[in-house]
Scaffold this active site. Structure first.
Site, PDB file in Angstrom:
ATOM      1  N   LYS A 147     -66.752 -49.555 -47.032  1.00  0.00           N
ATOM      2  CA  LYS A 147     -65.527 -49.993 -47.717  1.00  0.00           C
ATOM      3  C   LYS A 147     -65.125 -49.071 -48.871  1.00  0.00           C
ATOM      4  CE  LYS A 147     -65.879 -54.716 -46.238  1.00  0.00           C
ATOM      5  NZ  LYS A 147     -66.062 -56.129 -46.523  1.00  0.00           N
ATOM      6  N   GLY A 203     -75.494 -59.003 -55.339  1.00  0.00           N
ATOM      7  CA  GLY A 203     -74.946 -57.846 -54.640  1.00  0.00           C
ATOM      8  C   GLY A 203     -73.967 -57.097 -55.516  1.00  0.00           C
ATOM      9  N   ASN A 232     -60.869 -52.949 -46.910  1.00  0.00           N
ATOM     10  CA  ASN A 232     -61.366 -53.448 -45.620  1.00  0.00           C
ATOM     11  C   ASN A 232     -60.288 -53.435 -44.536  1.00  0.00           C
ATOM     12  OD1 ASN A 232     -59.740 -55.620 -46.288  1.00  0.00           O
ATOM     13  ND2 ASN A 232     -61.214 -57.166 -45.639  1.00  0.00           N
ATOM     14  N   GLU A 257     -52.537 -52.694 -55.011  1.00  0.00           N
ATOM     15  CA  GLU A 257     -53.126 -52.991 -56.318  1.00  0.00           C
ATOM     16  C   GLU A 257     -54.530 -53.599 -56.153  1.00  0.00           C
ATOM     17  OE1 GLU A 257     -52.487 -52.191 -59.196  1.00  0.00           O
ATOM     18  OE2 GLU A 257     -53.430 -53.657 -60.536  1.00  0.00           O
TER      19      GLU A 257
HETATM   20  P1  NDP Z   1     -72.745 -52.852 -48.922  1.00  0.00           P
HETATM   21  O1  NDP Z   1     -73.606 -52.053 -48.028  1.00  0.00           O
HETATM   22  O2  NDP Z   1     -71.588 -52.214 -49.589  1.00  0.00           O
HETATM   23  O3  NDP Z   1     -73.662 -53.497 -50.113  1.00  0.00           O
HETATM   24  C1  NDP Z   1     -74.874 -54.102 -49.801  1.00  0.00           C
HETATM   25  C2  NDP Z   1     -75.419 -54.861 -51.009  1.00  0.00           C
HETATM   26  O4  NDP Z   1     -76.557 -55.598 -50.587  1.00  0.00           O
HETATM   27  C3  NDP Z   1     -75.879 -53.974 -52.153  1.00  0.00           C
HETATM   28  O5  NDP Z   1     -75.607 -54.609 -53.369  1.00  0.00           O
HETATM   29  C4  NDP Z   1     -77.388 -53.880 -51.904  1.00  0.00           C
HETATM   30  O6  NDP Z   1     -78.149 -53.665 -53.083  1.00  0.00           O
HETATM   31  C5  NDP Z   1     -77.677 -55.276 -51.427  1.00  0.00           C
HETATM   32  N1  NDP Z   1     -78.903 -55.341 -50.607  1.00  0.00           N
HETATM   33  C6  NDP Z   1     -79.090 -54.836 -49.368  1.00  0.00           C
HETATM   34  N2  NDP Z   1     -80.335 -55.119 -48.928  1.00  0.00           N
HETATM   35  C7  NDP Z   1     -80.945 -55.828 -49.921  1.00  0.00           C
HETATM   36  C8  NDP Z   1     -82.236 -56.416 -50.070  1.00  0.00           C
HETATM   37  N3  NDP Z   1     -83.159 -56.328 -49.100  1.00  0.00           N
HETATM   38  N4  NDP Z   1     -82.492 -57.082 -51.221  1.00  0.00           N
HETATM   39  C9  NDP Z   1     -81.566 -57.180 -52.191  1.00  0.00           C
HETATM   40  N5  NDP Z   1     -80.338 -56.646 -52.121  1.00  0.00           N
HETATM   41  C10 NDP Z   1     -80.020 -55.979 -50.999  1.00  0.00           C
HETATM   42  O7  NDP Z   1     -72.300 -54.115 -48.056  1.00  0.00           O
HETATM   43  P2  NDP Z   1     -71.001 -55.040 -48.283  1.00  0.00           P
HETATM   44  O8  NDP Z   1     -70.896 -55.317 -49.736  1.00  0.00           O
HETATM   45  O9  NDP Z   1     -69.843 -54.474 -47.592  1.00  0.00           O
HETATM   46  O10 NDP Z   1     -71.414 -56.377 -47.478  1.00  0.00           O
HETATM   47  C11 NDP Z   1     -72.410 -57.238 -47.979  1.00  0.00           C
HETATM   48  C12 NDP Z   1     -72.574 -58.445 -47.069  1.00  0.00           C
HETATM   49  O11 NDP Z   1     -71.437 -59.278 -47.122  1.00  0.00           O
HETATM   50  C13 NDP Z   1     -72.782 -58.083 -45.596  1.00  0.00           C
HETATM   51  O12 NDP Z   1     -73.757 -58.938 -45.046  1.00  0.00           O
HETATM   52  C14 NDP Z   1     -71.439 -58.363 -44.981  1.00  0.00           C
HETATM   53  O13 NDP Z   1     -71.522 -58.687 -43.602  1.00  0.00           O
HETATM   54  C15 NDP Z   1     -71.004 -59.571 -45.800  1.00  0.00           C
HETATM   55  N6  NDP Z   1     -69.547 -59.721 -45.836  1.00  0.00           N
HETATM   56  C16 NDP Z   1     -69.011 -60.827 -45.250  1.00  0.00           C
HETATM   57  C17 NDP Z   1     -67.663 -61.022 -45.274  1.00  0.00           C
HETATM   58  C18 NDP Z   1     -67.082 -62.244 -44.652  1.00  0.00           C
HETATM   59  O14 NDP Z   1     -65.879 -62.255 -44.439  1.00  0.00           O
HETATM   60  N7  NDP Z   1     -67.875 -63.264 -44.373  1.00  0.00           N
HETATM   61  C19 NDP Z   1     -66.738 -60.051 -45.891  1.00  0.00           C
HETATM   62  C20 NDP Z   1     -67.419 -58.937 -46.509  1.00  0.00           C
HETATM   63  C21 NDP Z   1     -68.773 -58.790 -46.442  1.00  0.00           C
HETATM   64  P3  NDP Z   1     -78.433 -52.169 -53.641  1.00  0.00           P
HETATM   65  O15 NDP Z   1     -77.230 -51.796 -54.466  1.00  0.00           O
HETATM   66  O16 NDP Z   1     -79.675 -52.310 -54.423  1.00  0.00           O
HETATM   67  O17 NDP Z   1     -78.600 -51.274 -52.421  1.00  0.00           O
END
Ligand code: NDP
Length: 280
Positions: free
Chosen positions: A65, A125, A86, A77
């Site tokens: 993203k 997150g 997205n 914006e």
């Molecule tokens: P990103 O890859 O951008 O970010 C992932 C985040 O998860 C980071 O903050 C990362 O921490 C953290 N993370 C990953 N693995 C672990 C772990 N084992 N323990 C702790 N923290 C962890 O992903 P997105 O932000 O794009 O998406 C995040 C989630 O939200 C996904 O599962 C996605 O499917 C879901 N989502 C659902 C939506 C919906 O409409 N239902 C819409 C958007 C997202 P670090 O910074 O330390 O790496």
């Protein structure tokens, strides 16, 4: 036929094709929608190829993203604030970008009757999804918003980016690690926006964030309760929800941007739940 897709890595879990085909049928439109599994070093070239070969619109999911924001030539914006996108489409030869995650989350909260104003909110997150929902959440004026992330520095960066919106809306916003001492006391709303469960990993944090009356929300979803929601359930939390409703609502907003009509979403909630039960 107009061609749309969702791009991500991994992508096999994505239900976006089911959702957009459902919307197309509901609104009597002819389009095709597929999944594109894109290796991390090929995102920009894959997006360019998609539009060069006539593709109409892309949904972008993890982990791309922020890169979608950077490559867009015209942004809304919402994207400027989130620095993550997205929804992409081509207009006047330029790649346009929007972010519908925040609208999706708020629409689902409204459907579920979850109050935000005046509440304390914890978000796990600091990735693309969090960037998309922070401004809309802050604009609902919670009392407090805490961002907890495994990599603490990423959570702190979000404080810098969003502190002005927090100030305008009089929200006390803080950030820290997933073991920060603030997490020793419960929050009214706890949101998991990490990709831990999708990657089959464990998100570890203190149980003390949950009170029995907390509203617990996991942006992830699946046939079974996610580990995060299971943890809440075992602690006697009664209000817990997965991210299926958000997924549907953010998709409806993308569909509106691309096709200029907003599909209805209520019946799809049950249809998608059934589809996941049968095909996952
Ligand atoms: P990103 O890859 O951008 O970010 C992932 C985040 O998860 C980071 O903050 C990362 O921490 C953290 N993370 C990953 N693995 C672990 C772990 N084992 N323990 C702790 N923290 C962890 O992903 P997105 O932000 O794009 O998406 C995040 C989630 O939200 C996904 O599962 C996605 O499917 C879901 N989502 C659902 C939506 C919906 O409409 N239902 C819409 C958007 C997202 P670090 O910074 O330390 O790496």
């Amino acid at each position: 036929m107009d061609h749309y897709a969702v791009i991500g890595w991994p992508i096999t879990h994505s239900r976006s094709p089911f959702i957009h085909r459902y919307f197309a049928s509901q609104t009597h439109q002819s389009l095709e929608y597929e999944r594109i599994a894109c290796e991390p070093d090929q995102f920009e070239s894959t997006v360019n190829d998609f539009f060069y070969t006539g593709g109409k619109g892309l949904n972008v999911t993890l982990p791309f993203k922020e890169r979608a924001y950077r490559m867009a030539q015209h942004i809304t914006e919402r994207v400027r604030l989130a620095q993550a996108a997205n929804t992409l489409w081509l207009e006047d030869g330029l790649i346009h970008a929007d972010n519908t995650d925040g609208l999706g989350l708020l629409a689902d909260y409204q459907y579920l009757n979850i109050p935000i104003t005046g509440q304390s909110v914890l978000v796990f997150g600091a990735g693309g999804a969090v960037k998309g929902v922070l401004a809309p959440l802050l604009e609902k004026k919670p009392r407090e918003l805490f961002i907890a992330n495994r990599t603490e520095s990423r959570a702190r960066e979000l404080i810098d980016s969003f502190k002005q919106i927090a100030q305008i809306n009089q929200v006390e916003m803080n950030a820290g690690s997933v073991n920060h001492h603030r997490l020793l006391k419960p929050f009214d709303i706890v949101i998991n926006a990490t990709s831990a469960s999708i990657k089959g990993e464990t998100l570890s944090f203190p149980n003390t964030v949950f009170a029995k009356e907390s509203y617990v929300y996991d942006m992830s979803y699946g046939r079974e309760l996610t580990p995060f929601l299971e943890q809440a359930r075992q602690l006697q939390v009664t209000n817990y929800y997965d991210g299926l409703g958000m997924l549907i609502e953010q998709a409806a907003e993308s569909f509106r941007i691309w096709r200029h009509c907003r599909p209805t979403t209520k019946a799809l909630r049950e249809a998608l739940r059934r589809e996941i039960g049968e095909n996952s």
